[in-house]
Design a protein around this motif. Structure first.
Motif, PDB file in Angstrom:
ATOM      1  N   ILE A  54      -2.696  -1.804  -0.826  1.00  0.00           N
ATOM      2  CA  ILE A  54      -3.710  -0.736  -0.713  1.00  0.00           C
ATOM      3  C   ILE A  54      -3.087   0.632  -1.105  1.00  0.00           C
ATOM      4  N   HIS A  55      -1.786   0.939  -0.833  1.00  0.00           N
ATOM      5  CA  HIS A  55      -1.240   2.066  -1.407  1.00  0.00           C
ATOM      6  C   HIS A  55      -1.350   2.459  -2.938  1.00  0.00           C
ATOM      7  N   TYR A  56      -1.239   1.406  -3.643  1.00  0.00           N
ATOM      8  CA  TYR A  56      -1.585   1.384  -5.060  1.00  0.00           C
ATOM      9  C   TYR A  56      -2.920   1.515  -5.307  1.00  0.00           C
ATOM     10  N   LEU A  57      -3.895   1.250  -4.612  1.00  0.00           N
ATOM     11  CA  LEU A  57      -5.213   1.454  -4.857  1.00  0.00           C
ATOM     12  C   LEU A  57      -5.478   3.069  -4.494  1.00  0.00           C
ATOM     13  N   GLN A  58      -4.882   3.522  -3.575  1.00  0.00           N
ATOM     14  CA  GLN A  58      -5.027   4.949  -2.968  1.00  0.00           C
ATOM     15  C   GLN A  58      -4.877   6.003  -3.801  1.00  0.00           C
ATOM     16  N   GLU A  59      -3.808   5.584  -4.548  1.00  0.00           N
ATOM     17  CA  GLU A  59      -2.897   6.805  -5.573  1.00  0.00           C
ATOM     18  C   GLU A  59      -3.880   7.313  -6.378  1.00  0.00           C
ATOM     19  N   VAL A  60      -3.901   8.888  -6.286  1.00  0.00           N
ATOM     20  CA  VAL A  60      -4.545   9.515  -7.309  1.00  0.00           C
ATOM     21  C   VAL A  60      -3.367  10.621  -8.216  1.00  0.00           C
ATOM     22  N   LYS A  61      -3.366  10.421  -9.452  1.00  0.00           N
ATOM     23  CA  LYS A  61      -2.506  11.089 -10.087  1.00  0.00           C
ATOM     24  C   LYS A  61      -3.018  12.105 -10.971  1.00  0.00           C
ATOM     25  N   ASP A  62      -2.388  13.045 -11.404  1.00  0.00           N
ATOM     26  CA  ASP A  62      -2.716  14.061 -12.406  1.00  0.00           C
ATOM     27  C   ASP A  62      -2.373  13.515 -14.032  1.00  0.00           C
ATOM     28  N   LYS A  63      -2.880  14.329 -15.089  1.00  0.00           N
ATOM     29  CA  LYS A  63      -2.387  13.736 -16.312  1.00  0.00           C
ATOM     30  C   LYS A  63      -1.070  13.543 -16.598  1.00  0.00           C
ATOM     31  N   ARG A  64      -0.371  14.222 -15.925  1.00  0.00           N
ATOM     32  CA  ARG A  64       1.329  14.053 -16.119  1.00  0.00           C
ATOM     33  C   ARG A  64       1.873  12.847 -15.307  1.00  0.00           C
ATOM     34  N   ASN A  65       1.147  12.080 -14.702  1.00  0.00           N
ATOM     35  CA  ASN A  65       1.597  11.130 -13.896  1.00  0.00           C
ATOM     36  C   ASN A  65       2.117  11.391 -12.545  1.00  0.00           C
ATOM     37  N   TYR A  66       1.755  12.678 -12.132  1.00  0.00           N
ATOM     38  CA  TYR A  66       2.358  13.304 -10.869  1.00  0.00           C
ATOM     39  C   TYR A  66       1.501  12.653  -9.505  1.00  0.00           C
ATOM     40  N   LEU A  67       2.057  12.512  -8.604  1.00  0.00           N
ATOM     41  CA  LEU A  67       1.105  12.107  -7.591  1.00  0.00           C
ATOM     42  C   LEU A  67       0.778  13.046  -6.927  1.00  0.00           C
ATOM     43  N   LEU A  68      -0.737  13.370  -6.462  1.00  0.00           N
ATOM     44  CA  LEU A  68      -1.366  14.256  -5.919  1.00  0.00           C
ATOM     45  C   LEU A  68      -1.740  13.976  -4.543  1.00  0.00           C
ATOM     46  N   LYS A  69      -2.289  12.619  -4.399  1.00  0.00           N
ATOM     47  CA  LYS A  69      -2.823  12.260  -3.220  1.00  0.00           C
ATOM     48  C   LYS A  69      -2.699  10.680  -3.092  1.00  0.00           C
ATOM     49  N   MET A  70      -2.462  10.259  -1.900  1.00  0.00           N
ATOM     50  CA  MET A  70      -2.298   9.024  -1.543  1.00  0.00           C
ATOM     51  C   MET A  70      -3.128   8.937  -0.344  1.00  0.00           C
ATOM     52  N   GLY A  71      -4.562   8.270  -0.341  1.00  0.00           N
ATOM     53  CA  GLY A  71      -5.168   7.938   0.928  1.00  0.00           C
ATOM     54  C   GLY A  71      -5.351   9.278   1.590  1.00  0.00           C
ATOM     55  N   LEU A  72      -4.615   9.451   2.961  1.00  0.00           N
ATOM     56  CA  LEU A  72      -4.982  10.682   3.668  1.00  0.00           C
ATOM     57  C   LEU A  72      -3.627  11.529   3.455  1.00  0.00           C
ATOM     58  N   CYS A  73      -2.832  10.988   2.841  1.00  0.00           N
ATOM     59  CA  CYS A  73      -1.584  11.745   2.520  1.00  0.00           C
ATOM     60  C   CYS A  73      -1.741  12.718   1.416  1.00  0.00           C
ATOM     61  N   ASP A  74      -1.411  14.078   1.473  1.00  0.00           N
ATOM     62  CA  ASP A  74      -1.518  15.045   0.299  1.00  0.00           C
ATOM     63  C   ASP A  74       0.247  15.402  -0.258  1.00  0.00           C
TER      64      ASP A  74
END
Length: 367
Positions: A98-118
């Motif tokens: 579920i964590h894997y499905l949550q992740e939102v990354k930018d073009k540089r592969n930096y994590l921006l958001k994971m579910g309810l976590c910023d």
């Protein structure tokens, strides 16, 4: 920092990579269970399987007290504690997938958001909230039955008795208020709908306070694990050990107080605001029922009287509001006695008598 350095820092030592057949089996079963558990979320089982099958998975040696499985977003990999039996890996993988499905990354592969976590440049917000929400989803997928547990002198019922139980208890209270569906959709889709809805029902300030409190509890629990691991490496009892034991006791007390104060904030902030919005008898009865029903979601400790005291106070206010609504919105209606008592009024009087009797038998405290 490299992945190898990250793993070493966390005390993780890879011992074996899972083969493609095992990874595909885990991915297939989890994709199927996600779709079965949340059929209205628009999930595509085949697309989920393809995505999850791209994960790398490893067995590894892990420190005592660490989660049995961990997802690392930098290399999209899951690491399992090597002592986990093969047949149990799928159960532990659900939370991490579920964590894997949550992740939102930018073009540089930096994590921006994971579910309810910023994730920001300087700080992570909502880690405790997200971990608890994901764990509640995982427990629902697995079908864990409710269990009555006690942690740090707080007793409560939960579907997550072993992982993030205190955080899950508080987040379950939030889900009771907003609706479970709102929480889980935002958790999986990494959107702000849950945050927005809860903030409207209370306030943004209250949401932030609860979010920060959940992080405080999570980090305090992690500190306790680290201290216990340090104590385990020391053979003889000495002043250093005594100091660490004292620190652990202080952290446990901090967790208990943070939990109860946060619970009180959830109750009062929602029901105080909802009370002001009651405009008819149907809304009044729905409010009364919800105030009664939330008790099943709460944690209780010896000497804790906040909820009963609050309930008695709100029942008295509801009785007055009932009289006002029944008599055409006349504020002086408090002194007007209805000619015929209905079921709502009779229920008010019965519940008030019961709770007032209970409150008189219990010492009040400041919690």
């Amino acid at each position: 920092m490299s992945i190898k350095s990250d793993l070493k820092k966390d005390g993780i030592e890879v011992t074996q990579k899972l083969d493609t057949l095992k990874i595909n089996s885990i991915a297939k079963n989890i994709a199927s269970k996600l779709c079965q558990t949340f059929p209205s979320y628009g999930l595509n089982e085949n697309e989920l399987f393809i995505k999850l099958s791209r994960l790398d998975m490893y067995k590894a040696k892990m420190p005592e007290g660490m989660a049995e499985a961990n997802y690392y977003y930098k290399n999209t990999s899951i690491y399992f504690n090597e002592h986990i039996p093969e047949e149990d890996m799928e159960e532990f993988a659900i939370h991490e997938c579920i964590h894997y499905l949550q992740e939102v990354k930018d073009k540089r592969n930096y994590l921006l958001k994971m579910g309810l976590c910023d994730y920001t440049e300087f700080k992570i917000y909502g880690l405790g909230l997200n971990e608890a929400a994901v764990q509640l989803m995982s427990s629902k997928i697995i079908g864990i039955p409710k269990d009555y547990v006690k942690y740090f002198d707080i007793s409560f019922e939960t579907i997550s008795p072993s992982y993030y139980p205190l955080e899950c208890c508080l987040v379950n209270q939030l889900a009771f208020i907003t609706g479970e569906d709102t929480l889980f959709r935002s958790t999986l889709n990494s959107d702000d709908n849950f945050k927005i809805k809860f903030s409207k029902l209370t306030s943004q300030k209250v949401f932030m306070a609860i979010q920060n409190a959940l992080d405080d509890i999570l980090f305090a629990e992690e500190d306790i694990i680290k201290l216990n691991n340090k104590i385990a490496l020391i053979d003889d009892r000495n002043k250093k050990v005594d100091d660490m034991v004292k620190k652990i006791d202080d952290l446990k007390q901090k967790i208990k107080l943070t939990f109860l104060r946060t619970q009180n904030l959830i109750i009062s902030s929602y029901f105080d605001k909802a009370f002001l919005n009651i405009t008819n008898l149907e809304e009044l009865e729905n409010y009364r029922k919800k105030l009664y029903d939330i008790k099943a979601y709460l944690g209780f400790a010896e000497g804790y009287t906040f909820f009963n005291d609050y309930y008695v106070e709100k029942m008295s206010q509801l009785e007055h509001k009932y009289n006002v609504l029944e008599n055409g919105g006349i504020e002086t209606a408090m002194n007007i006695k209805p000619k015929h008592k209905n079921k709502i009024m009779t229920l008010f009087e019965i519940i008030k008598r019961i709770l007032l009797n209970k409150s008189s038998e219990t010492e009040n405290n400041d919690i």
